[in-house]
Design an enzyme around this catalytic site. Sequence first.
Site, PDB file in Angstrom:
ATOM      1  CD  GLN A 148    -156.890 -21.674 -39.511  1.00 31.16           C
ATOM      2  OE1 GLN A 148    -155.710 -21.451 -39.645  1.00 31.16           O
ATOM      3  NE2 GLN A 148    -157.789 -20.722 -39.385  1.00 31.16           N
ATOM      4  CB  SER A 198    -153.836 -26.110 -44.510  1.00 33.01           C
ATOM      5  OG  SER A 198    -153.351 -24.828 -44.140  1.00 33.01           O
ATOM      6  CG  LEU A 199    -153.570 -26.752 -38.214  1.00 33.25           C
ATOM      7  CD1 LEU A 199    -152.382 -26.107 -37.526  1.00 33.25           C
ATOM      8  CD2 LEU A 199    -154.856 -26.451 -37.499  1.00 33.25           C
ATOM      9  NE  ARG A 213    -148.942 -23.201 -40.577  1.00 28.98           N
ATOM     10  CZ  ARG A 213    -150.138 -23.385 -41.109  1.00 28.98           C
ATOM     11  NH1 ARG A 213    -151.226 -23.302 -40.348  1.00 28.98           N
ATOM     12  NH2 ARG A 213    -150.269 -23.674 -42.398  1.00 28.98           N
ATOM     13  CG  HIS A 234    -152.280 -22.087 -48.058  1.00 28.89           C
ATOM     14  ND1 HIS A 234    -151.189 -22.718 -47.511  1.00 28.89           N
ATOM     15  CD2 HIS A 234    -153.342 -22.463 -47.290  1.00 28.89           C
ATOM     16  CE1 HIS A 234    -151.574 -23.457 -46.487  1.00 28.89           C
ATOM     17  NE2 HIS A 234    -152.868 -23.308 -46.322  1.00 28.89           N
ATOM     18  CD  GLN A 265    -148.637 -26.220 -44.675  1.00 27.82           C
ATOM     19  OE1 GLN A 265    -148.626 -25.267 -43.909  1.00 27.82           O
ATOM     20  NE2 GLN A 265    -149.107 -27.400 -44.336  1.00 27.82           N
TER      21      GLN A 265
END
Length: 315
Positions: free
Chosen positions: A13, A94-95, A119, A205, A254
Site C-alpha cells: 500500500q 506487506s500486501l 484482508r 503490522h 504477517q
Amino acid sequence: MSDKSIAFVFPGQGSQKTGMLAAAHERFAAVRDTFAEASQALGYDLWDVVQNGTQEALNLTETTQPVLLTSSVALWRSWLEQGGRAPQILAGHSLGEFSALVCAGALQFADAVQLVRQRGAFMQTAVPVGEGAMAAILGLDDDIIDQVCSAAAVGTGRVVAAVNFNSPGQVVIAGHTQAVDEAVRLLKDAGAKRAMPLPVSAPFHTELMRPAGERLAQVIANLTVRRPEIPVVHNVHAAVETDPAKIKALLVEQIYRPVQWTRCVQTMAGSGATHIVECGPGKVLSGLSRRIDKSLENFSLEEPDELLATLAALS
C-alpha cells in the site's frame, strides 16, 4: 545470461495512484485480461475505479489491496507474455507478499483478489478511525527506535512499535495515536532526521491488528495454497517457506508482525540475486533496495517502455 540472477519484488500500500497503468493497459493484453478477471471475481469494475475514481476512494484499504495485487499480477503476466524469463526468487512488501505468492503459483489469482479485499476490510475495522496512526522515522538506528517506542508505550500505557524495517535509516512505527505522537516527540529528541506522520487510517503490522488476523485466519483456512514454484521470501522472518500450511500461518501472522524488508532484500542478495525487478506501480521498493545493497541493479515494469527495456537488459 547466467550471470544475471533476477529477483522480483512486489509493492504494498502507498504505491497506488489514480490513472496508473493506462499505457500498459492499452499496450498489453495481459493487463486488460487480468483486470477483467479481477472485476469478475470482485463483482465490480476494478479498472474503472483505478482510472476514474477519486484518489480518496482508491486509498480505502479495502479497495487499495485488490487494486495493487491486480496491478502487480497484470505486469507479471505482461512480462511473461513478452518473453521475460522467470526470476530465481520473489518477495513482496506487506500486501505485496500475496502478489508474490500468486506469481509463484501458490495462490490462484481469483482467490487472492477476493482474499485481499477481505484482508483490507478486516484491517480497516480492527481499530476505529482516529485511534491508530503510523509515522516514518528517518536517520536513526533500529535499536534506538525500538528502545524509544518501548519507553513511549510504557509512558502512555498504549501500543507503539517499529513495524516496517524498510531500509537502514528508514523505519515506520505504528500504534495508538497518542503513543505514536509521544514516540515521534522522543525520537526527534533522540536525533531523528525526520519523523513524519503517514496518511493511513489504521496502525498496520501491530498487535492492534491481531483481531484482523484472527478473522483472516478463518478465511485462509478454507483457501487452497500450493507449494510455490518459485521461492518466496516472507516478511515475518525474511526466509523462504515451501509448506502450504506454514505459508497460511505466515500470511495471518504477517498482518500483526513487523515487515522485515531490509532482511528480505538481504536474503535475496544472499541467495545470489544481482538484479531486482519491481513488479507493480511506482518505484518505492527500488529506492529501498538501493539503500539496502548498493551492488543490486534495479529495474521497474510500470510503463511499457520500462518493461521492454528491462526485458532487453535481462535477456
